[in-house]
Motif scaffolding. Structure first.
Motif, mmCIF file in Angstrom:
data_model
loop_
_atom_site.group_PDB
_atom_site.id
_atom_site.type_symbol
_atom_site.label_atom_id
_atom_site.label_comp_id
_atom_site.label_asym_id
_atom_site.label_seq_id
_atom_site.Cartn_x
_atom_site.Cartn_y
_atom_site.Cartn_z
ATOM 1 N N ILE A 32 0.854 -1.196 0.000
ATOM 2 C CA ILE A 32 0.000 0.000 0.000
ATOM 3 C C ILE A 32 0.886 1.241 0.000
ATOM 4 N N LEU A 33 1.892 1.241 0.874
ATOM 5 C CA LEU A 33 2.809 2.380 0.950
ATOM 6 C C LEU A 33 3.588 2.546 -0.349
ATOM 7 N N LEU A 34 4.021 1.432 -0.959
ATOM 8 C CA LEU A 34 4.742 1.516 -2.228
ATOM 9 C C LEU A 34 3.877 2.119 -3.326
ATOM 10 N N SER A 35 2.617 1.758 -3.359
ATOM 11 C CA SER A 35 1.711 2.298 -4.371
ATOM 12 C C SER A 35 1.572 3.813 -4.235
ATOM 13 N N TYR A 36 1.337 4.280 -3.017
ATOM 14 C CA TYR A 36 1.233 5.721 -2.795
ATOM 15 C C TYR A 36 2.571 6.422 -3.055
ATOM 16 N N LEU A 37 3.664 5.775 -2.653
ATOM 17 C CA LEU A 37 4.987 6.339 -2.858
ATOM 18 C C LEU A 37 5.242 6.541 -4.358
ATOM 19 N N ASP A 38 4.880 5.548 -5.161
ATOM 20 C CA ASP A 38 5.047 5.635 -6.612
ATOM 21 C C ASP A 38 4.196 6.768 -7.198
ATOM 22 N N GLN A 39 2.961 6.875 -6.745
ATOM 23 C CA GLN A 39 2.084 7.952 -7.215
ATOM 24 C C GLN A 39 2.633 9.325 -6.821
ATOM 25 N N ALA A 40 3.103 9.454 -5.589
ATOM 26 C CA ALA A 40 3.639 10.733 -5.115
ATOM 27 C C ALA A 40 4.862 11.140 -5.922
ATOM 28 N N GLY A 41 5.731 10.183 -6.202
ATOM 29 C CA GLY A 41 6.908 10.476 -7.000
ATOM 30 C C GLY A 41 6.543 10.925 -8.399
ATOM 31 N N ALA A 42 5.557 10.266 -8.997
ATOM 32 C CA ALA A 42 5.125 10.632 -10.351
ATOM 33 C C ALA A 42 4.505 12.027 -10.371
ATOM 34 N N ILE A 43 3.745 12.359 -9.344
ATOM 35 C CA ILE A 43 3.155 13.699 -9.249
ATOM 36 C C ILE A 43 4.263 14.749 -9.176
ATOM 37 N N GLY A 44 5.249 14.514 -8.325
ATOM 38 C CA GLY A 44 6.359 15.447 -8.200
ATOM 39 C C GLY A 44 7.187 15.541 -9.469
ATOM 40 N N ALA A 45 7.431 14.410 -10.114
ATOM 41 C CA ALA A 45 8.220 14.394 -11.352
ATOM 42 C C ALA A 45 7.511 15.172 -12.449
ATOM 43 N N ALA A 46 6.223 14.922 -12.627
ATOM 44 C CA ALA A 46 5.458 15.622 -13.660
ATOM 45 C C ALA A 46 5.447 17.120 -13.406
ATOM 46 N N GLN A 47 5.260 17.521 -12.159
ATOM 47 C CA GLN A 47 5.229 18.946 -11.839
ATOM 48 C C GLN A 47 6.567 19.605 -12.140
ATOM 49 N N SER A 48 7.655 18.904 -11.883
ATOM 50 C CA SER A 48 8.980 19.459 -12.169
ATOM 51 C C SER A 48 9.198 19.665 -13.663
#
Length: 129
Positions: free
Chosen positions: A27-43
């Motif tokens: 569960i944590l890995l799934s959210y972690l992956d989503q959070a990273g993708a959100i940050g990457a896209a915003q950058s």
């Protein structure tokens, strides 16, 4: 590069537990992956690129530091470390708020690559023309 930014915040629920009564690492890995993708896209967007279509290519050194419990409010922060021609490297830090206490629970470095969704083989797509 980018400043640390809150990407996701979520309350952990009983459905998220493993057989030991703590939150399942997946569960944590799934959210972690989503959070990273959100940050990457915003950058990428912040640097003048179009909103990218990203896929995960690597999770480096995922560390589960402390257990997460039902009722914890878990915050996923992203910091972009590097943007290449078609890849983004993001550090994701995860904190759990348990009452008045804030605990560092997980961290990982995640690498994403931009892809062309119209390509049958999802070919790599540069962020900037």
């Amino acid at each position: 590069m980018a400043e640390r930014a809150l990407a996701i915040q979520v309350a952990m629920m009983p459905r998220d537990t493993n057989a030991h009564g703590t939150i399942f690492g997946g569960i944590l890995l799934s959210y972690l992956d989503q959070a990273g993708a959100i940050g990457a896209a915003q950058s990428v967007i912040d640097q003048g690129g179009e909103p990218p279509k990203l896929v995960t290519v690597a999770m480096n050194r995922v560390e589960f530091l402390r257990p997460v419990l039902i009722g914890d409010v878990v915050r996923f922060y992203s910091t972009t470390k590097k943007i290449g021609r078609s890849s983004v490297t993001v550090q994701v830090e995860v904190e759990a708020q348990r009452g008045k206490e804030v605990i560092s629970v997980t961290q990982a470095e995640v690498v994403y690559v931009g892809v062309d969704l119209t390509s049958p083989d999802r070919a790599t797509k540069p962020f900037f023309e």
